[in-house]
Structure formats: C-alpha cells, structure tokens
Design an enzyme around this catalytic site. Sequence first.
Site, short mmCIF file in Angstrom:
data_model
loop_
_atom_site.label_atom_id
_atom_site.label_comp_id
_atom_site.label_asym_id
_atom_site.label_seq_id
_atom_site.Cartn_x
_atom_site.Cartn_y
_atom_site.Cartn_z
N GLU A 281 0.83 -1.19 0.00
CA GLU A 281 0.00 0.00 0.00
C GLU A 281 0.88 1.26 0.00
OE1 GLU A 281 -3.16 -0.54 2.75
OE2 GLU A 281 -4.22 1.26 2.15
N GLU A 284 2.24 1.66 -3.39
CA GLU A 284 1.16 2.14 -4.26
C GLU A 284 0.94 3.64 -4.05
OE1 GLU A 284 -2.61 0.25 -3.49
OE2 GLU A 284 -3.59 1.19 -5.22
N CYS A 301 -8.53 -2.00 4.01
CA CYS A 301 -8.40 -3.14 4.95
C CYS A 301 -9.72 -3.56 5.54
CB CYS A 301 -7.50 -2.76 6.12
SG CYS A 301 -5.92 -2.13 5.65
N SER A 321 -7.30 1.89 -2.40
CA SER A 321 -6.08 1.16 -2.70
C SER A 321 -6.47 -0.17 -3.31
CB SER A 321 -5.30 0.93 -1.40
OG SER A 321 -4.43 -0.15 -1.55
N LYS A 360 -15.43 -9.81 8.14
CA LYS A 360 -14.39 -10.66 7.55
C LYS A 360 -14.98 -11.97 7.05
CE LYS A 360 -10.71 -8.10 7.92
NZ LYS A 360 -10.03 -7.64 6.71
N GLU A 363 -16.10 -11.13 3.79
CA GLU A 363 -14.97 -10.93 2.89
C GLU A 363 -14.42 -12.25 2.36
OE1 GLU A 363 -11.42 -7.82 3.12
OE2 GLU A 363 -10.94 -9.61 4.27
N GLU A 368 -13.85 -11.99 -5.32
CA GLU A 368 -12.52 -11.38 -5.60
C GLU A 368 -11.42 -12.06 -4.81
OE1 GLU A 368 -15.14 -9.74 -4.41
OE2 GLU A 368 -15.65 -8.04 -5.72
N CYS A 506 -10.47 -1.68 14.67
CA CYS A 506 -10.71 -3.11 14.93
C CYS A 506 -10.77 -3.45 16.42
CB CYS A 506 -9.63 -3.94 14.27
SG CYS A 506 -9.40 -3.53 12.53
#
Lengths: 586, 156
Positions: A281, A284, A301, A321, A360, A363, A368, A506
């Site tokens: 990141e 990037e 994230c 990102s 999560k 996710e 993807e 988190c």
Amino acid sequence: MSNINIKINGQEVSVPAGISILEAAKSINVHIPTLCYLKDVNVIGACRMCLCEVTGQRALVAACVFPCSEGMEIFTNSPKVREARKVTLELILSNHNRECTTCERSGVCELQQTAEDLNVRDIRFPAMQEEKYVIDDVSPSVVRDPSKCILCNRCVSVCKDVQGLGALGATQRGFSKEIAPAFGLPLADSNCINCGQCIINCPVGALKEKDDTEKVWAAIADPNKHVVVHAAPSVRAGLGEAFGLERGSLVSGKLAAALRRLGFDKVFDTNFAADLTIMEEGTELIGRVTEGGKLPMITSCSPGWIKYCEMYYPDLLAHLSSCKSPQEMMGAVLKTHYAESNGIDINDIFVVSVMPCTAKKYEVQRPEMKVKGVQETDVSITVRELARMINEAGIDFNTLPDENFDEYYGDYTGAGTIFGATGGVMEAAARTAVEVITGKEAENIDYEAVRGVEGVKSAAIKAGDLTLNVMVAHGGSNIRTVMDKLRAGELNDYHFIELMACPGGCVNGGGQPIVNAQEKMTHDIRVERAKALYHEDADVLKFRKSHENPSVQKLYKEYLGEPNSHKAHEILHTKYEQKPQIDYKK
Amino acid sequence: MDDFVSIDNLTPLKEIIAKHKGAPGCAMPILQEAQEVYGYLPIELQKTIAEELGVSLSEIFGIVTFYTQFTLVRKGKYRVGICLGTACYVRGAQNIVDRFCRELNVEVGGTTPDMKFTVDATRCLGACGLAPVMMINEDVYGALTPDMAPDIIAKY
C-alpha cells in the site's frame, strides 16, 4: 458547568447540573439497572428498568433521561421502585425466548444479569405471543433471532446514528413489532455492511455472529488437511476479556499458546500480512503521488468500509487502494508461497483467520478473494468464537505460558500490530513511506496526531521535501462525513485517507468480546484496548517499521520480487464494483 | 380497473417529495399523498422516498407499517373501512363487517378480483355518535344495519 446538590437514597451528593439521575447515581456507585440505555447512542427511557422515585414527581421517572436539578431527592431502591422494575422485567421476560442454557450470550447477557440482580425467580405473566419468529441467518456475518429481541432499540440507534446506515429499524407495532430490515428482507440483502456493531451493542442474544467453529473443528480433525491459523492485530487486545482479564490486557503470547493447543498445524500472525500490506500500500501510495494516480488514496483493509463504498460511493471506488486486506493477503501468501515451499497441495491447506470482525466472514467468500482459483481464507472466526473454542477444548487460558507465533509468517513489527486501532494503518504507512521517500532513518516514528478516538483526524506528514496530507476516520457516520467532502471536491489536497468501519477501529470491531452498556458508561474500550497495541509496539517488539520485518523482506526476495511487482499484483491486489444498497429484486 | 398511477411512473412521486421536502415531519404527508396517487406504497416508492429524503429505507418502512392507514399491497378503487372501535363494536359493527365480506365475497383486508372493492376493519373513525359507522373512500355512512350493505355497494 456549575454543580448542584442532590440527595440519592438520603446521601448528599454534588453533581454537575443537568446530568441524568443514572449518571449521578453511577458517580457514587449506586447501581440502577438498565437495558435500553447505551451511553451517547441510545438514551430513550424506553425499557423502564431504570425507574426511580423522585420526591414531588407524580410518577416514577426513567433515570437515564431524567436530568438532576438543585435539591432533588431521589430514591433508587424504594419498595415502589423495586416492584415496578420487577413487574416490567417479568413482562419483558414473559415474551423472551428463555433458552439461556444454549444461548451464546449466556453469562454476558444484560437481561439475564438484570433478572439475577433484581432477584426475579418467578414470572407471573404468561407469554402473550405465539412463537412465530423467523431466524434470519442468510448473512454470512450476522444472525438475527427476533425471539430474543427485547425491542431496546440499541442496534437501531447504533446502525443509524453511529454507522450512518439504518439497515435495521422498528417495523409494525404493538405485539407485532419487530426490529428488522425493511420489507422483512434478510440482512444480507439490506444495506448492512456486516460490521457487527449491532451485535456488540445488543443486550441479549438477538443478534450474534454466524458461528463457524464447527467448520474449524472439522478441519483440525481431518488428517488430510494442513490447517494453519493466523490472528489479527486487535485479537491480542480483546481476547483476554473473554477470560476475565482486565480490559486491554495484551495477550499475544497466550493467544499463540492457545491456538497451538487447539491443534492447528501452524500458528501464524495476521500482523505479518499487515506489514506486507504496508509494503504494497505504501508503494502504491508513493507511486500515485510521484507518478500521478488517483488521490487521495483510501485504505482498503476494512471489509465493512469496502461494502459501504461499493453501495454508497461507487463513483469514488477508484480512490481505494488496490491492496487486499491483511486477512486476504495472508491467505493468498499461505496458499501459494507457503504451500509451494513446504510441498503442500493448495487444495489440502486450510486457512483459518481469527478476526475482531464479522465482516471478515463476508470478505472470505467474496469472489474477488481467490488465489489460483481457490478461496484464500477458508474460515474466519471472531474473537468470541475463538474464546468458545478455547473453553470447549478445556484450555485454561489464564495459566497458559507465553509462546511465540511460528516463524516466518508469524513474524511481525509494531507497525503491523497497531493496525488494530484507528490511525494505526496510517501511522504504519507513514513510518515506511517517509523512510522510503527520504532514503534515511526517521527521527520520530510516533505519529500522535493520527492516534486517539476523535472521529475525524488529519495530519501533515513531512517526508523530505514532500508533505503528505492525511486523514483518518472511523465509524460509518464519520466515514460519510469524509466521503461526502471527497465527493464535493473538498479533499483534493489530501494524499492518503484511512477509513475503518467500526468506531475506534478493529479494537472495537463487531467480533470482539461483549462489554456491557453499564461498563461502557465509565470505560472507553476503544482507548483501553488500543493502549495494549501501542504498548506492544513501543515496549515489546524489536522492529517497529514494516519494511524492517526480516521475514517480509525474505518473502520479497524469495517470491514476490519488489512491492507492486507483477507477482504481487497477481495475488495481493484486487478491485471492487458497485453494489445495490437494497437488493430486493433477488 | 382503478385510476391509480402505475409505479413505473415516478414523476408524480418526485413532485410530491419536492413539495414537502425539508419541512419537519415531511415523510407523513409524502406517504399519504403518494398512497392517494399510487393506491399503495410498494418498495419501489418507499425506496425513492428514502433516497430523496436522505433517510434509510427501514425508517420509511417503519412509518408505513406503524400506521394502519398505509398499505403495502394494492387495494381496490373503493376502500370500505368499517369501524371496529369500541362504540361501533358494541353497536354490532362485526355484523356489518361480516355482511360486507359476504356480499363482496372477500375476507377482511381482501380485495375483489376486479380490484373494485377492498374491505378493511378500521380503528375508531371519530364519529361514534353515528355508530356503527363506515367510510367508503371519503363517503361516510352511519347508523348501519347489515341489510343496508347491498344498496350501499350498488352505488359504486
């Protein structure tokens, strides 16, 4: 503010003018029971558990909403008060699905605790409602069981006011009233971002995570599976609470020991992938700044934030990102490099992640999140699920020795560990970006300006001749504030923005241990848990910058080449697409 | 058939929203007028209202399901609302409801297949002196007996 003098149960006390009776009583350790009250979020006097007697008032008053005034005389424990509370509680209980022995909230249920506190031993009222509720377990993250809902409205307020979403609302009226998404849609098809803030603020077991522990046990028991686990930064700041340790206890060593005793073949650390994320990141970001790319770049994230962006800011997706989250980077690396270098077939390796997060779970099953055609992370469990597994296995957590995570993918720096608190990703990125840009060691790597629980924080970070303007926000409403400004073109001077769906980041994720509302009156768990992470960063770990992680360096040398290399892009990066807010046509 | 606007045409709805947007408590008049124009308040309309007002769909849905005057399903052109409030009930309103249902061959809350009539049992209509009382759209009928049902229906 000036102070006033009041009397609580005959005791004279001086309190700031205008605070509620509940707060005043709390200040002298007089306990008033509450169910619907949630400090700063849901202060509506609805549940009537906090009823008190005030001299001169015709009826009992709700302590959570009744302001103190000069000379007020309050009784929190008169026969009238006790009987009123008891009747109210019995009425609530009469329609509550009292399967306490098998309820996952047992032991941390505010309703159960209140019944115990009020010495309720008999419920004098029959249930008025036939069992007709349907459990919504369509979402991979959140399960809604209306038979346990006490209509306190806390989830509704959190979802609407704190997260800026309003996925849940009050529907129907009277006995038919139900807290649910509009049109009875499953949460999965509503504008829910799977953050789980509703769960950790529910007083009972009406909202809970989808339990995936059986899948983990099955994998561990399967001799053909090589089962590896990794735990997210903030897990080590929250897990201890599930075993009665003080809020914000740092339990990295016991965490590693517990995971090993559960039978995982390898015990790694998501922090390694957090360091890897910073390499990707950060590179990037430097690329976008120096070569001209979409700015400000925004972190990717938080899967709750990603879905937020897909639903509400699809026009701004290019700001994200391209990095996958640490959870998915870890899965991708384990299923490729780790599997290959240890001669394990990609189909035989089973990756479990322990996350402070319910999103999560969403996710891991996103299309993807695949590497070489297989799902990168097989199962994601919350801190609460891990705690249940530890209990189920008969492990005495508090007497475990401190052990290390397994080498290589279990090696991490302080930069990785602070990912768990709001501002942590930004600070970790700054530590690396500044040194990469200037080519020399930075004098100060503590970026205090991006730490703390203020909703939106900004800072200017000097990197040689370059100044990076950065912004950090956490919690859905603050995200909206930032994104609306970005859409309006007001943030064009900014380079990098960190957004986390949960308030505090988190450490206060929807998968963390439950902290009851009364405790939250006097403790900010976001601050207390974050302190554990900053302590590990500053005082415990040898390295504090991601680019100094020797194992991350090794991974680039052995496998990935350079950050943002073709190989890295292939397995560690992705992109996102617009999603409907309400998917009712399904 | 009735003369309600199809929900495919959102123009009248957007006009209604524009008229009230910004005023405190504007969701109520918007929902009332939308139901007058479209006959009911399905998800397509509620979603548009939520988006235009910048509130969540669950908030709008909460209002719609709280008040019995709003409906999520299409109703007939003529809405027969028979009061089952206390005064009407003790004056035999249940018999009126039963008779209208029998004459129109529908259940309470149901609509005739030609979408002409819907029969609803309502809460107090505020005309207890006329008990038992009913309304068909804006028309009020009082001092009802079951045998008046066929003649009243024939007027529509």
